[in-house]
Structures are given as C-alpha cells and as structure tokens.
Design a protein around this motif. Structure first.
Motif, short mmCIF file in Angstrom:
data_model
loop_
_atom_site.label_atom_id
_atom_site.label_comp_id
_atom_site.label_asym_id
_atom_site.label_seq_id
_atom_site.Cartn_x
_atom_site.Cartn_y
_atom_site.Cartn_z
N SER A 112 38.83 18.54 -26.00
CA SER A 112 37.79 18.20 -26.96
C SER A 112 37.21 19.49 -27.51
O SER A 112 36.58 20.27 -26.78
N ASN A 113 37.44 19.75 -28.80
CA ASN A 113 37.04 21.00 -29.44
C ASN A 113 35.79 20.75 -30.28
O ASN A 113 35.83 19.98 -31.24
N LEU A 114 34.67 21.38 -29.91
CA LEU A 114 33.41 21.13 -30.59
C LEU A 114 32.93 22.34 -31.36
O LEU A 114 33.02 23.48 -30.87
N TYR A 115 32.40 22.08 -32.57
CA TYR A 115 31.70 23.10 -33.34
C TYR A 115 30.31 22.56 -33.66
O TYR A 115 30.18 21.53 -34.33
N PHE A 116 29.27 23.24 -33.17
CA PHE A 116 27.91 22.77 -33.32
C PHE A 116 27.35 23.17 -34.68
O PHE A 116 27.22 24.35 -35.00
N LEU A 117 27.00 22.15 -35.49
CA LEU A 117 26.37 22.38 -36.79
C LEU A 117 24.89 22.71 -36.60
O LEU A 117 24.31 23.48 -37.38
N THR A 118 24.28 22.10 -35.59
CA THR A 118 22.90 22.37 -35.18
C THR A 118 22.93 22.40 -33.65
O THR A 118 23.96 22.09 -33.04
N PRO A 119 21.82 22.72 -32.98
CA PRO A 119 21.83 22.69 -31.51
C PRO A 119 22.20 21.33 -30.93
O PRO A 119 22.67 21.25 -29.79
N HIS A 120 22.01 20.25 -31.70
CA HIS A 120 22.27 18.91 -31.19
C HIS A 120 23.51 18.24 -31.79
O HIS A 120 24.15 17.41 -31.14
N ASP A 159 33.53 17.11 -33.41
CA ASP A 159 34.36 17.03 -32.20
C ASP A 159 35.78 16.61 -32.59
O ASP A 159 35.98 15.52 -33.15
N LEU A 160 36.75 17.46 -32.31
CA LEU A 160 38.16 17.14 -32.53
C LEU A 160 38.83 16.95 -31.18
O LEU A 160 38.95 17.89 -30.39
N LEU A 161 39.27 15.71 -30.90
CA LEU A 161 39.96 15.40 -29.64
C LEU A 161 41.46 15.40 -29.87
O LEU A 161 41.97 14.71 -30.76
N VAL A 162 42.18 16.20 -29.08
CA VAL A 162 43.64 16.22 -29.11
C VAL A 162 44.13 16.12 -27.67
O VAL A 162 43.35 16.21 -26.72
N GLY A 163 45.44 15.94 -27.51
CA GLY A 163 45.96 15.84 -26.15
C GLY A 163 47.47 15.72 -26.12
O GLY A 163 48.13 15.63 -27.15
N THR A 164 48.00 15.75 -24.92
CA THR A 164 49.42 15.50 -24.73
C THR A 164 49.72 14.04 -25.03
O THR A 164 48.83 13.19 -24.99
N ALA A 165 50.97 13.74 -25.36
CA ALA A 165 51.34 12.38 -25.77
C ALA A 165 51.60 11.51 -24.55
O ALA A 165 52.59 11.70 -23.84
N PRO A 166 50.74 10.52 -24.29
CA PRO A 166 50.97 9.63 -23.14
C PRO A 166 52.15 8.70 -23.39
O PRO A 166 52.50 8.40 -24.54
N LEU A 173 38.63 12.61 -34.78
CA LEU A 173 37.57 13.48 -35.30
C LEU A 173 36.26 12.70 -35.32
O LEU A 173 36.20 11.60 -35.89
N SER A 174 35.22 13.27 -34.69
CA SER A 174 33.94 12.56 -34.56
C SER A 174 32.78 13.48 -34.86
O SER A 174 32.90 14.71 -34.80
N VAL A 175 31.66 12.87 -35.17
CA VAL A 175 30.37 13.56 -35.18
C VAL A 175 29.67 13.19 -33.88
O VAL A 175 29.56 12.01 -33.54
N GLN A 176 29.21 14.20 -33.16
CA GLN A 176 28.65 13.98 -31.83
C GLN A 176 27.20 14.45 -31.78
O GLN A 176 26.87 15.53 -32.29
N TYR A 177 26.34 13.64 -31.15
CA TYR A 177 24.94 14.03 -30.97
C TYR A 177 24.68 14.29 -29.50
O TYR A 177 24.87 13.42 -28.65
N ASN A 178 24.22 15.52 -29.19
CA ASN A 178 23.91 15.94 -27.83
C ASN A 178 22.38 15.88 -27.64
O ASN A 178 21.64 16.55 -28.36
N PHE A 179 21.92 15.08 -26.68
CA PHE A 179 20.49 14.86 -26.52
C PHE A 179 19.76 16.03 -25.87
O PHE A 179 18.59 16.26 -26.16
N ASN A 180 20.44 16.76 -24.98
CA ASN A 180 19.76 17.83 -24.23
C ASN A 180 20.74 18.99 -24.00
O ASN A 180 21.08 19.30 -22.86
N PRO A 181 21.21 19.62 -25.09
CA PRO A 181 22.30 20.60 -24.96
C PRO A 181 21.98 21.82 -24.10
O PRO A 181 22.88 22.42 -23.53
N GLU A 182 20.72 22.19 -23.98
CA GLU A 182 20.35 23.36 -23.19
C GLU A 182 19.83 22.99 -21.80
O GLU A 182 19.55 23.87 -20.99
#
Length: 201
Positions: free
Chosen positions: A63-71, A75-82, A103-112
């Motif tokens: 799961s590869n995340l790039y934070f646009l803001t602190p919260h 999120d780009l999820l990739v993986g091996t082929a099951p 590909l998702s937008v993710q909200y983190n409630f308490n990142p720190e």
C-alpha cells in the motif's frame, strides 16, 4: 508470479523514489502486508444452473501512500497475483490469476498519535489472466472496474515504523465465457484481510 512481484516492487520503489526526490519526507508511507482474500461465498450460477464457488487465497501486498495533508492521503494498493480455484457444483473445474490495483483516497484520524484508525474509498481494476479449465474448453473472465472501501488501524511504534491491520471490500463483477460464449456472471466481491508493516519516510 515473478512478473507480478516485480510489478509490485517497481511501484513501491517508484513511491520511495519520490520520498527522496525533494518532497517533504513525512508525506510518503509504504505498508507491506500479507493479505487473505475471501471472495463472496456464492458468486453466482452459470446459465445451465451450475453453482459456482471460488476458493480463498493469499497475496503479498504493498500500500503506497502520498499524504496531501496530515490526514488525507492517496493510496495505491498493488500486490502479487493470487491464484484462485474455481468450483462447479462442488467439484474443482479450473483456476485463474488476476492483478487488482486499487486507487483510493484515505482519511487518517490520528496520523501522529500512537493509534491511527483510517478509512478510505476508491476504485479497483481487476485484470484476469491464466484462466484455465481442467477440461479442454477455453475459459475467459472479463476484467472488472468497481468500487473499493477500506477500514484499518496503525499502531505507530515510532516516527517511522508502524504495525497495522486492514479490511478492504472490493466490488468485482465479471462475465464468464467458455469457448467464446458467455455462460454466466460472477459477483466475486472479495473481502481482503491484511496484516502489515509500515514505514513513513
């Protein structure tokens, strides 16, 4: 398997490259996990009445995340082929593999904080390949584009490292074709259960 593992590794390295390419160091996070994939118990019947079922499977995921803001993060999820076995009326009739980038937008409630719950929503594209029937007939499963949802929790060990657990739902709906003829439709709609190790750059 080697090809798909290289794809997952390449995308993860791509994320790590941006972490060292002048972006703020706390904007990028990588979660590596082991995922159990549970398709819907009865994805649907074939037109001739055959009751289908798809086995559970496991995959390594990133799961590869790039934070646009602190919260808020992309999120780009990739993986091996099951690999999943396919059953008809209780008997194994074939198997398939697929790649499911999400590909998702993710909200983190308490990142720190020590405990960081998060939710996400986005889209998934499932690409099937290596579809095989035990008979001489040719199996084809159409690719799927659908909704995805995420619910997870990180335990932040320190500034960089975390342990986590995650639940995902993915809407996967495909036509099933044998020898070029559509013989049914499958609402696979898998649940993904992941334990992961995270690192924030």
């Amino acid at each position: 398997m080697q090809k798909t593992a290289l794809i997952a590794l390449s995308l993860s390295l791509f994320t790590m490259h941006f972490a060292h390419a002048g972006l703020e160091m706390d904007r990028v996070k990588l979660r590596l996990g082991v995922t159990k994939i549970e398709p819907k118990e009865h994805p649907g019947n074939l037109y001739d009445g055959t009751v289908t079922k798809i086995s559970n499977s496991y995959a390594l995921t990133a799961s590869n995340l790039y934070f646009l803001t602190p919260h808020v993060a992309l999120d780009l999820l990739v993986g091996t082929a099951p690999k999943h076995s396919i059953y008809g009326n209780g008997e194994k009739i074939g198997h398939t593999r697929y790649l499911p980038p999400t590909l998702s937008v993710q909200y983190n409630f308490n990142p720190e904080g020590r405990f960081n719950p998060y939710v996400g929503a986005g889209v998934n594209y499932t690409y099937y390949f290596n579809e095989k029937l035990l008979s001489e007939d040719k199996l084809s499963i159409t690719n799927s584009f659908g909704f995805a949802a995420t619910l997870g929790m990180d335990y932040n060990i320190d500034k960089h490292w975390s342990l986590g657990a995650e639940l995902r739902y993915i809407d996967v709906n495909s036509d099933i074709r044998i020898n070029g003829v559509t013989v049914g439709n499958g609402d696979v709609n898998p649940m993904l259960y992941t334990l992961n190790l995270g690192y924030k750059f």
